[in-house]
Design a protein around this motif. Structure first.
Motif, short mmCIF file in Angstrom:
data_model
loop_
_atom_site.label_atom_id
_atom_site.label_comp_id
_atom_site.label_asym_id
_atom_site.label_seq_id
_atom_site.Cartn_x
_atom_site.Cartn_y
_atom_site.Cartn_z
N GLY A 183 37.79 48.45 55.74
CA GLY A 183 37.07 47.27 56.19
C GLY A 183 35.66 47.55 56.66
N ILE A 184 35.12 48.74 56.37
CA ILE A 184 33.76 49.08 56.78
C ILE A 184 32.78 48.44 55.79
CG2 ILE A 184 32.15 50.97 57.22
CD1 ILE A 184 34.50 50.75 59.17
N SER A 185 31.85 47.65 56.32
CA SER A 185 30.92 46.94 55.44
C SER A 185 29.85 47.86 54.89
CB SER A 185 30.28 45.78 56.20
OG SER A 185 29.60 46.26 57.36
N GLY A 186 29.40 48.83 55.67
CA GLY A 186 28.37 49.76 55.20
C GLY A 186 28.18 50.88 56.20
N PHE A 187 27.79 52.05 55.72
CA PHE A 187 27.55 53.19 56.60
C PHE A 187 26.68 54.19 55.86
CE2 PHE A 187 31.06 54.38 53.96
CZ PHE A 187 31.03 55.76 53.83
N SER A 188 26.24 55.22 56.58
CA SER A 188 25.43 56.29 56.01
C SER A 188 26.20 57.59 56.12
CB SER A 188 24.09 56.41 56.75
OG SER A 188 23.35 55.20 56.65
N ALA A 189 26.34 58.31 55.02
CA ALA A 189 27.10 59.54 54.99
C ALA A 189 26.17 60.74 55.11
CB ALA A 189 27.91 59.63 53.69
N THR A 247 19.63 51.50 50.51
CA THR A 247 20.82 50.65 50.44
C THR A 247 20.60 49.54 49.43
OG1 THR A 247 21.29 51.09 52.77
CG2 THR A 247 22.38 49.19 51.79
N VAL A 248 21.70 49.18 48.72
CA VAL A 248 21.64 48.11 47.74
C VAL A 248 22.99 47.41 47.71
CG1 VAL A 248 22.41 49.49 45.75
CG2 VAL A 248 20.87 47.54 45.40
N ASP A 249 22.99 46.10 47.37
CA ASP A 249 24.22 45.32 47.20
C ASP A 249 24.53 45.19 45.71
OD1 ASP A 249 24.64 44.92 49.90
OD2 ASP A 249 23.47 43.06 49.96
N CYS A 250 25.80 45.41 45.37
CA CYS A 250 26.24 45.32 43.98
C CYS A 250 27.22 44.16 43.82
CB CYS A 250 26.92 46.62 43.54
SG CYS A 250 25.89 48.09 43.70
N ASP A 251 27.06 43.39 42.76
CA ASP A 251 27.96 42.28 42.45
C ASP A 251 29.17 42.84 41.71
OD1 ASP A 251 29.23 39.94 41.90
OD2 ASP A 251 27.56 39.01 40.81
N MET A 252 30.36 42.69 42.31
CA MET A 252 31.58 43.31 41.77
C MET A 252 32.40 42.34 40.94
SD MET A 252 31.20 46.32 42.87
CE MET A 252 32.79 47.00 42.46
N VAL A 262 30.09 54.09 50.32
CA VAL A 262 30.53 52.82 49.74
C VAL A 262 31.28 52.01 50.80
CG1 VAL A 262 31.86 51.73 47.90
CG2 VAL A 262 30.71 53.94 47.49
N GLY A 263 30.89 50.75 50.96
CA GLY A 263 31.57 49.86 51.88
C GLY A 263 32.50 48.91 51.16
N THR A 264 33.08 47.98 51.91
CA THR A 264 34.02 47.02 51.33
C THR A 264 33.27 45.89 50.64
OG1 THR A 264 35.95 45.65 51.84
CG2 THR A 264 34.13 45.60 53.40
N SER A 265 33.97 45.20 49.75
CA SER A 265 33.38 44.03 49.08
C SER A 265 33.62 42.79 49.92
CB SER A 265 33.97 43.86 47.68
OG SER A 265 35.37 43.66 47.75
N ARG A 266 32.70 41.85 49.84
CA ARG A 266 32.79 40.64 50.65
C ARG A 266 32.28 39.47 49.81
NH1 ARG A 266 28.41 43.53 51.44
NH2 ARG A 266 26.36 42.49 51.63
N ALA A 267 32.78 38.29 50.12
CA ALA A 267 32.36 37.08 49.40
C ALA A 267 31.17 36.45 50.11
CB ALA A 267 33.52 36.08 49.32
N GLU A 268 30.11 36.16 49.35
CA GLU A 268 28.92 35.54 49.91
C GLU A 268 28.42 34.46 48.95
OE1 GLU A 268 25.72 37.99 51.03
OE2 GLU A 268 26.83 39.11 52.57
N ILE A 323 30.83 61.22 46.76
CA ILE A 323 31.07 59.80 47.02
C ILE A 323 32.05 59.69 48.18
CG2 ILE A 323 32.02 57.64 46.13
CD1 ILE A 323 31.11 58.46 43.36
N SER A 324 31.69 58.89 49.18
CA SER A 324 32.57 58.62 50.32
C SER A 324 32.77 57.11 50.42
CB SER A 324 31.95 59.16 51.62
OG SER A 324 32.80 58.89 52.72
N ASN A 325 34.03 56.68 50.30
CA ASN A 325 34.36 55.26 50.26
C ASN A 325 35.20 54.90 51.47
OD1 ASN A 325 35.05 52.63 49.65
ND2 ASN A 325 35.58 53.03 47.52
N LEU A 326 34.68 54.05 52.33
CA LEU A 326 35.42 53.53 53.49
C LEU A 326 35.70 52.05 53.36
CD1 LEU A 326 33.63 55.34 56.47
CD2 LEU A 326 35.74 55.99 55.30
N GLY A 327 35.58 51.52 52.15
CA GLY A 327 35.84 50.10 51.94
C GLY A 327 37.26 49.70 52.24
N MET A 328 38.23 50.60 51.98
CA MET A 328 39.62 50.26 52.24
C MET A 328 39.92 50.12 53.73
SD MET A 328 38.97 53.59 51.70
CE MET A 328 39.26 53.75 49.95
#
Length: 493
Positions: A417-423, A297-302, A435-441, A410-415
């Motif tokens: 509201g899922i923050s992260g998951f394993s496919a 797992t890794v976090d990407c800056d969008m 792929v999870g949703t983007s969040r502000a940190e 590629i499986s995207n559940l960001g729309m």
């Protein structure tokens, strides 16, 4: 050759019928009735059919459902014409005719389910033949089962042996405090059996699950108590109250579920599974039981992608975040071809093309249409392809070549509201990106040691440990993050 054989057969039948016709002229019936009976006879007019069987419309298809017939009985059919719509294990596919002729008889009506491959579904005749007189082949004879001798013996008048006497109820085998395992307690409580009648075989007199099952086998089935004659005078003894269950026992729930009674304990409603659902269940089970899954797992800056989307929107170019993710994954696979592999029967196979499978949720289940050659396409073209394929997937109109042969999923559940998951990996592919949703940190900037807000998105790579080890998966995610955080890199790749 076939036409000559049919003409010869009809000529022989004609001669036989003609001889029968001559012998019938001397009877009391009118000769006109014999002539009419002769020329309307099925023996004279039967037409050999062209068989239409359930085809294999996908590599994993074992059975199909008839959704809709596009040709009616008596309608002319040309080679290449659409005959019917068949629901396979992936989508609804149109079946085309391979012969010219006339649709004579539809054997499997619309709505027929679980039709096995090779099953006869319709009959056609050649052009110029009478389709109403098509010869319907007899159904295939069912081979007798191994138990048929017993069924045959039942028809022979042999005196049946006397029924054995019912088994006597077992005597209590234990005395003193009872020790039951949880499974044994559940079985005995469910079937209303006395634990004292069980023979304990566990350590220190423990009644095990096997002991409870053995007690079930030797205990007589409960029967309704016969009606007793009413006494002359009512007994003054009060009716004893129901014996309370022993401490720690569980409620007596009916062991059998009864469909059709909602709300009652132990009931259920059976839901028929579609072909798509059954195949999804099979492939998920195959994937989790035969593929050693590894996760990273890794976090990407969008921030850069978000800004680029705004700039494109001002120019009336609408693309989604998922389009950039597809492009970044394809470019990363092009830079790291050792990840663009699949597992065959004997080992890995390197792929020359980069086809990205995108997971699309439909009413019938999940399907993965393919964006072909994604590394050489722009984000706008990827967006157009993804929208078209997603709509066709929801409508059930995907062609087999549009969902077969992907190299990376590629499986995207960001729309949602899922923050992260394993496919789960889609075999025979080596990886799938969740792929999870983007969040502000708030993050500490490494340059000037100040706090700044970042739009982070969590992605998890599920990889086949036989093909992509942990070190290779880590390098792939690091390069994927660099491509996504700096979109200009994708244009230079």
């Amino acid at each position: 050759m076939a036409a000559s054989l049919r003409l010869g057969r009809q000529g022989i039948l004609f001669g036989l019928r003609l001889s029968h016709f001559k012998t019938c002229l001397g009877t009391t019936h009118s000769w006109q009735e014999h002539v009419r009976h002769f020329f309307q006879s099925p023996s004279f007019l039967d037409v050999a059919p062209l068989k239409v069987q359930m085809p294999a419309l996908s590599p994993t298809m074992e059975e199909g459902n008839i959704v809709k017939w596009l040709k009616k009985e008596g309608e002319a059919v040309a080679a290449g014409d659409a005959l019917c719509e068949i629901e396979t294990d992936k989508a609804v596919v149109t079946m085309e005719s391979s012969d010219d002729g006339i649709m004579a008889k539809i054997l499997m009506e619309e709505g027929s389910r679980s039709v096995r491959l090779g099953t006869l579904i319709a009959l056609m005749v050649e052009e110029g033949q009478d389709w109403k007189q098509v010869e319907i082949p007899p159904p295939e004879a069912v081979a007798p089962s191994p138990a048929s001798p017993a069924a045959h013996a039942a028809t022979v008048p042999i005196e049946a042996p006397a029924a054995p006497p019912p088994p006597l109820p077992p005597k209590p085998a234990t005395s003193g405090p009872l020790r039951l395992s949880p499974a044994a307690r559940h079985i005995l409580d469910t079937h209303g059996l006395d634990p004292k009648l069980a023979t304990p075989t566990g350590p220190r007199g423990l009644i095990t699950k096997e002991d409870a099952l053995n007690l079930m086998k030797i205990s007589p089935a409960p029967k309704a108590a016969p009606a007793m004659a009413a006494p002359a005078a009512p007994s003054p003894v009060p009716t004893p109250a129901a014996v309370p269950p022993p401490p720690g026992s569980r409620p007596n729930i009916p062991p059998l579920s009864v469909p059709g009674k909602p709300g009652a304990p132990g009931t259920f409603t059976e839901i028929p599974a579609s072909n798509v659902r059954r195949v999804i269940a099979q492939r998920l089970t195959q994937s989790k039981t035969t593929i050693p899954h590894a996760y990273a797992t890794v976090d990407c800056d969008m921030a850069a992608v978000m800004q680029l989307r705004k700039n494109l929107a001002q120019e009336q170019i609408k693309v989604s975040v998922n389009d950039f993710i597809i492009k970044a994954a394809a470019v990363t696979l092009k830079e790291m071809p050792e990840v663009n592999v699949t597992w065959a029967g004997n080992g890995p196979q390197a792929l020359d093309s980069i086809h990205i499978s995108i997971a699309v949720a439909t009413e019938k289940g999940l399907i993965t249409p393919i964006i072909k050659d994604a590394a050489n396409k722009g984000v706008q073209e990827i967006s157009a392809n993804a929208k078209t394929l997603a709509q066709k997937a929801r409508d059930g109109k995907l062609l087999p070549e549009e969902y077969q042969g992907g190299s990376f999923s590629i499986s995207n559940l960001g729309m949602f509201g899922i923050s992260g998951f394993s496919a789960v990996i889609n075999p025979p592919q080596a990886c799938i990106l969740a792929v999870g949703t983007s969040r502000a940190e708030l993050r500490l900037s490494e340059d000037n040691q100040t706090l700044r807000t970042q739009q982070l998105m969590t992605v998890t790579l599920s990889s086949d440990g036989r093909l992509v080890d942990d070190e290779l998966a880590s390098r792939f995610l690091d390069k994927f993050r660099a491509n996504l955080e700096q979109p200009q890199r994708m244009a230079l790749a």
